[in-house]
Design an enzyme around this catalytic site. Sequence first.
Site: not given
Length: 309
Positions: A125, A162, A164, A245
Amino acid sequence: MTTLLLTHPACLEHDTGFGHPERADRLRAIDDALSGGTFKGLKREEAPRAELGQIERLHPQAYVKMVHAEIPERDHNWLDPDTVVSPGSWEAALRAAGAIIQAVDQVAAGAVDNAFCAVRPPGHHAEPSHAMGFCLFNNVALGALHARAAHGAKRVAVVDFDVHHGNGTQAAFWTDKDLFYGSTHQMPLFPGTGALSETGVGNIFNAPLAPGDGSEEFRAGFEDRILPALHAFAPDFLLVSAGFDAHLKDPLAQIRLLEPDFAWVTEKLLEAAAKHTGGKLVSSLEGGYDLDALAASTAVHVQVLMSAT
Ligand SMILES: [Zn+2]
């Protein structure tokens, strides 16, 4: 020939405070899971510190100085509502980035076949000038730029499973056709980017998943979009943002993957590496917040990496 496992005790000293999902126990759980006899064949090393010049290939010097200046002498300092630093965070961030750089060096040199970096803070991120989503420096993007600058790689790919979207990696690669970013991720979900229509200069391949999606949709995202694009790109170095995740048990998202799905995607990425990069693949930990699911999923990921060697 072997799989390299890089980590550093300093990564435990990035203290995010009580109740934060991105916590040191994540690495302790992984360390436990990788301590059994199955993993005896791993080559284990402590990560060096990344040099500031290596970090500044992506992050402007002013940003690096800002992160350093925000590190508190005690307690915590919040860079945004999710992203917190403690006195140990600077050293942890240098070791996390340094792990990927060392892994790239060793894989590029042929000293090992592939590598996994068990590090935190995570990276995907972090945008060039913006810390967010638990991330300070974009470890995997720094690895990609290092493969290019130090090892003459011309075309470098990052694949990110991931849950995200790796907005930071996408932002870092957005205008560079020799860098590839492919990602499966839940939408809608933090950070809000990652739509199919976000394609950069034809080098960004997003495959968003809906809340409740599982193995079938995840594998279709890879089979239909990311893997064909990756093969067409034909990288000469492959990096992986390995977040776990998207697991059924993860508390931060609603995708329903299980360990065999992480084994499957690892096999597919190794196949792509075998075909295009001579097997050169470096994987780095991103998310994964249920400790049992994280430990078990990381274990199958690393086991598959070892099986390729
Ligand atoms: Zn994540």
